[in-house]
Design a protein around this motif. Structure first.
Motif, PDB file in Angstrom:
ATOM      1  N   GLN A   1      11.514 -63.006 -72.990  1.00 49.59           N
ATOM      2  CA  GLN A   1      10.185 -62.437 -72.797  1.00 49.59           C
ATOM      3  C   GLN A   1       9.685 -61.812 -74.096  1.00 49.59           C
ATOM      4  O   GLN A   1       8.542 -62.027 -74.510  1.00 49.59           O
ATOM      5  CB  GLN A   1      10.206 -61.381 -71.689  1.00 49.59           C
ATOM      6  CG  GLN A   1      10.478 -61.933 -70.308  1.00 49.59           C
ATOM      7  CD  GLN A   1      10.586 -60.831 -69.277  1.00 49.59           C
ATOM      8  OE1 GLN A   1      10.040 -59.740 -69.454  1.00 49.59           O
ATOM      9  NE2 GLN A   1      11.284 -61.111 -68.189  1.00 49.59           N
ATOM     10  N   GLU A   2      10.548 -61.033 -74.745  1.00 56.11           N
ATOM     11  CA  GLU A   2      10.158 -60.378 -75.996  1.00 56.11           C
ATOM     12  C   GLU A   2       9.871 -61.410 -77.088  1.00 56.11           C
ATOM     13  O   GLU A   2       8.911 -61.269 -77.846  1.00 56.11           O
ATOM     14  CB  GLU A   2      11.247 -59.410 -76.439  1.00 56.11           C
ATOM     15  CG  GLU A   2      11.361 -58.206 -75.530  1.00 56.11           C
ATOM     16  CD  GLU A   2      12.563 -57.330 -75.839  1.00 56.11           C
ATOM     17  OE1 GLU A   2      13.091 -57.412 -76.966  1.00 56.11           O
ATOM     18  OE2 GLU A   2      12.953 -56.551 -74.952  1.00 56.11           O
ATOM     19  N   ARG A   3      10.691 -62.437 -77.161  1.00 57.05           N
ATOM     20  CA  ARG A   3      10.471 -63.483 -78.164  1.00 57.05           C
ATOM     21  C   ARG A   3       9.167 -64.238 -77.889  1.00 57.05           C
ATOM     22  O   ARG A   3       8.431 -64.561 -78.819  1.00 57.05           O
ATOM     23  CB  ARG A   3      11.669 -64.456 -78.165  1.00 57.05           C
ATOM     24  CG  ARG A   3      11.578 -65.542 -79.189  1.00 57.05           C
ATOM     25  CD  ARG A   3      11.728 -64.974 -80.609  1.00 57.05           C
ATOM     26  NE  ARG A   3      11.623 -66.057 -81.556  1.00 57.05           N
ATOM     27  CZ  ARG A   3      10.918 -65.990 -82.680  1.00 57.05           C
ATOM     28  NH1 ARG A   3      10.328 -64.885 -83.030  1.00 57.05           N
ATOM     29  NH2 ARG A   3      10.847 -67.025 -83.466  1.00 57.05           N
TER      30      ARG A   3
ATOM     31  N   ASN B   1      -1.469 -66.475 -82.258  1.00 58.57           N
ATOM     32  CA  ASN B   1      -2.839 -65.945 -82.205  1.00 58.57           C
ATOM     33  C   ASN B   1      -3.325 -65.553 -83.592  1.00 58.57           C
ATOM     34  O   ASN B   1      -4.473 -65.825 -83.952  1.00 58.57           O
ATOM     35  CB  ASN B   1      -2.914 -64.739 -81.262  1.00 58.57           C
ATOM     36  CG  ASN B   1      -3.065 -65.159 -79.819  1.00 58.57           C
ATOM     37  OD1 ASN B   1      -3.763 -66.108 -79.507  1.00 58.57           O
ATOM     38  ND2 ASN B   1      -2.402 -64.449 -78.939  1.00 58.57           N
ATOM     39  N   ASP B   2      -2.472 -64.900 -84.373  1.00 61.38           N
ATOM     40  CA  ASP B   2      -2.850 -64.507 -85.735  1.00 61.38           C
ATOM     41  C   ASP B   2      -3.144 -65.729 -86.599  1.00 61.38           C
ATOM     42  O   ASP B   2      -4.095 -65.734 -87.379  1.00 61.38           O
ATOM     43  CB  ASP B   2      -1.748 -63.672 -86.388  1.00 61.38           C
ATOM     44  CG  ASP B   2      -1.622 -62.278 -85.775  1.00 61.38           C
ATOM     45  OD1 ASP B   2      -2.558 -61.850 -85.057  1.00 61.38           O
ATOM     46  OD2 ASP B   2      -0.582 -61.629 -86.009  1.00 61.38           O
ATOM     47  N   LEU B   3      -2.340 -66.766 -86.446  1.00 58.94           N
ATOM     48  CA  LEU B   3      -2.528 -67.976 -87.247  1.00 58.94           C
ATOM     49  C   LEU B   3      -3.779 -68.756 -86.845  1.00 58.94           C
ATOM     50  O   LEU B   3      -4.416 -69.398 -87.688  1.00 58.94           O
ATOM     51  CB  LEU B   3      -1.298 -68.879 -87.138  1.00 58.94           C
ATOM     52  CG  LEU B   3      -0.018 -68.320 -87.761  1.00 58.94           C
ATOM     53  CD1 LEU B   3       1.179 -69.185 -87.374  1.00 58.94           C
ATOM     54  CD2 LEU B   3      -0.158 -68.238 -89.276  1.00 58.94           C
ATOM     55  N   LEU B   4      -4.121 -68.716 -85.572  1.00 58.98           N
ATOM     56  CA  LEU B   4      -5.272 -69.477 -85.082  1.00 58.98           C
ATOM     57  C   LEU B   4      -6.582 -68.694 -85.125  1.00 58.98           C
ATOM     58  O   LEU B   4      -7.652 -69.272 -84.939  1.00 58.98           O
ATOM     59  CB  LEU B   4      -5.028 -69.943 -83.640  1.00 58.98           C
ATOM     60  CG  LEU B   4      -3.906 -70.954 -83.441  1.00 58.98           C
ATOM     61  CD1 LEU B   4      -3.744 -71.271 -81.961  1.00 58.98           C
ATOM     62  CD2 LEU B   4      -4.158 -72.221 -84.243  1.00 58.98           C
ATOM     63  N   ALA B   5      -6.510 -67.385 -85.367  1.00 59.49           N
ATOM     64  CA  ALA B   5      -7.723 -66.561 -85.387  1.00 59.49           C
ATOM     65  C   ALA B   5      -8.669 -67.046 -86.468  1.00 59.49           C
ATOM     66  O   ALA B   5      -8.239 -67.403 -87.571  1.00 59.49           O
ATOM     67  CB  ALA B   5      -7.356 -65.093 -85.620  1.00 59.49           C
ATOM     68  N   PRO B   6      -9.975 -67.060 -86.157  1.00 61.56           N
ATOM     69  CA  PRO B   6     -10.943 -67.486 -87.169  1.00 61.56           C
ATOM     70  C   PRO B   6     -10.916 -66.549 -88.362  1.00 61.56           C
ATOM     71  O   PRO B   6     -10.596 -65.363 -88.232  1.00 61.56           O
ATOM     72  CB  PRO B   6     -12.289 -67.397 -86.455  1.00 61.56           C
ATOM     73  CG  PRO B   6     -12.039 -66.963 -85.068  1.00 61.56           C
ATOM     74  CD  PRO B   6     -10.583 -66.670 -84.909  1.00 61.56           C
ATOM     75  N   GLY B   7     -11.272 -67.108 -89.504  1.00 63.37           N
ATOM     76  CA  GLY B   7     -11.343 -66.316 -90.727  1.00 63.37           C
ATOM     77  C   GLY B   7     -12.658 -65.572 -90.799  1.00 63.37           C
ATOM     78  O   GLY B   7     -13.242 -65.234 -89.764  1.00 63.37           O
ATOM     79  N   PRO B   8     -13.159 -65.346 -91.996  1.00 62.30           N
ATOM     80  CA  PRO B   8     -14.435 -64.643 -92.164  1.00 62.30           C
ATOM     81  C   PRO B   8     -15.565 -65.346 -91.405  1.00 62.30           C
ATOM     82  O   PRO B   8     -15.485 -66.518 -91.097  1.00 62.30           O
ATOM     83  CB  PRO B   8     -14.679 -64.700 -93.673  1.00 62.30           C
ATOM     84  CG  PRO B   8     -13.328 -64.932 -94.270  1.00 62.30           C
ATOM     85  CD  PRO B   8     -12.549 -65.707 -93.248  1.00 62.30           C
ATOM     86  N   ALA B   9     -16.640 -64.609 -91.160  1.00 65.63           N
ATOM     87  CA  ALA B   9     -17.757 -65.107 -90.347  1.00 65.63           C
ATOM     88  C   ALA B   9     -18.292 -66.449 -90.833  1.00 65.63           C
ATOM     89  O   ALA B   9     -18.675 -67.284 -90.042  1.00 65.63           O
ATOM     90  CB  ALA B   9     -18.877 -64.084 -90.317  1.00 65.63           C
ATOM     91  N   GLU B  10     -18.296 -66.682 -92.138  1.00 68.08           N
ATOM     92  CA  GLU B  10     -18.861 -67.933 -92.629  1.00 68.08           C
ATOM     93  C   GLU B  10     -18.037 -69.156 -92.207  1.00 68.08           C
ATOM     94  O   GLU B  10     -18.511 -70.265 -92.266  1.00 68.08           O
ATOM     95  CB  GLU B  10     -19.055 -67.914 -94.150  1.00 68.08           C
ATOM     96  CG  GLU B  10     -17.781 -67.739 -94.954  1.00 68.08           C
ATOM     97  CD  GLU B  10     -17.449 -66.272 -95.234  1.00 68.08           C
ATOM     98  OE1 GLU B  10     -18.075 -65.366 -94.651  1.00 68.08           O
ATOM     99  OE2 GLU B  10     -16.545 -66.025 -96.029  1.00 68.08           O
TER     100      GLU B  10
ATOM    101  N   LEU C   1       3.696 -65.687 -79.396  1.00 69.84           N
ATOM    102  CA  LEU C   1       2.281 -65.799 -79.040  1.00 69.84           C
ATOM    103  C   LEU C   1       1.422 -64.934 -79.950  1.00 69.84           C
ATOM    104  O   LEU C   1       0.329 -65.351 -80.357  1.00 69.84           O
ATOM    105  CB  LEU C   1       2.066 -65.431 -77.571  1.00 69.84           C
ATOM    106  CG  LEU C   1       2.570 -66.468 -76.564  1.00 69.84           C
ATOM    107  CD1 LEU C   1       2.440 -65.945 -75.146  1.00 69.84           C
ATOM    108  CD2 LEU C   1       1.844 -67.792 -76.726  1.00 69.84           C
ATOM    109  N   ASP C   2       1.885 -63.728 -80.295  1.00 70.08           N
ATOM    110  CA  ASP C   2       1.157 -62.883 -81.243  1.00 70.08           C
ATOM    111  C   ASP C   2       1.016 -63.590 -82.587  1.00 70.08           C
ATOM    112  O   ASP C   2      -0.059 -63.598 -83.195  1.00 70.08           O
ATOM    113  CB  ASP C   2       1.871 -61.544 -81.455  1.00 70.08           C
ATOM    114  CG  ASP C   2       1.578 -60.538 -80.361  1.00 70.08           C
ATOM    115  OD1 ASP C   2       0.609 -60.737 -79.599  1.00 70.08           O
ATOM    116  OD2 ASP C   2       2.331 -59.551 -80.273  1.00 70.08           O
ATOM    117  N   GLU C   3       2.101 -64.185 -83.051  1.00 75.16           N
ATOM    118  CA  GLU C   3       2.075 -64.892 -84.329  1.00 75.16           C
ATOM    119  C   GLU C   3       1.119 -66.080 -84.283  1.00 75.16           C
ATOM    120  O   GLU C   3       0.325 -66.292 -85.206  1.00 75.16           O
ATOM    121  CB  GLU C   3       3.496 -65.358 -84.676  1.00 75.16           C
ATOM    122  CG  GLU C   3       3.624 -65.942 -86.064  1.00 75.16           C
ATOM    123  CD  GLU C   3       5.070 -66.294 -86.407  1.00 75.16           C
ATOM    124  OE1 GLU C   3       5.262 -67.154 -87.288  1.00 75.16           O
ATOM    125  OE2 GLU C   3       6.003 -65.726 -85.802  1.00 75.16           O
TER     126      GLU C   3
END
Length: 156
Positions: free
Chosen positions: A128-130, A139-148, A135-137
């Motif tokens: 569960q912890e892993r 999400n961070d990798l897939l998060a959009p970059g700057p607004a442009e 999933l956090d990692e």
């Protein structure tokens, strides 16, 4: 990572998303304020990051200002969001979640937490912890970059 592994991960994520959508009834059970996915997304940003200008909300949602406006109008009509004058820009308007909006989202989050807890019961604690870390990692990798870099921002 192999193409096959990436495809299997994408499929697993898609199945998880669909499973959660199908479980929406359990999450929204007894909820007098049913929300669309877009409305829930906007409310989440307003609770977690607000108050926001309309353009900033649209960027975070990955949509147009017209869609964000309609969404805010709907949320305001339900008493979940409100518009207020910007404190330092006389022409500016900020959109914020109301107390009721924050309570609605908190209730939904508690129900989602219970749904996930029910599903994880059979999984060992270390797995569960892993899973949370992975999933956090991701999400961070897939998060959009700057607004442009956001599709909605490019379309303007």
């Amino acid at each position: 990572m192999s193409e096959r592994t990436v495809a299997a991960l994408a499929e697993a994520i898609e199945r998880l998303g669909l499973t959660l959508l199908r479980q929406r009834g359990r999450i929204e059970q007894f909820d007098p304020t049913p929300l669309t996915v877009t409305q829930r997304l906007a409310l989440t940003f307003l609770v977690d990051e607000g108050p926001l200008r309309l353009g900033a909300l649209a960027e975070r949602m990955g949509t147009t200002e017209a869609t964000a406006t309609r969404t805010v109008d709907w949320l305001a009509g339900l008493g979940l969001a409100e518009r207020a004058p910007h404190p330092t820009d006389r022409r500016g308007v900020l959109i914020a979640a109301t107390l009721r909006g924050r309570k609605v989202l908190a209730t939904r989050r508690r129900r989602l937490t219970q749904l996930v807890a029910d599903g994880l019961r059979a999984m060992p604690a270390e797995d569960q912890e892993r899973l949370v870390d992975l999933l956090d990692e991701l999400n961070d990798l897939l998060a959009p970059g700057p607004a442009e870099e956001l599709p909605a921002a490019r379309a303007r």
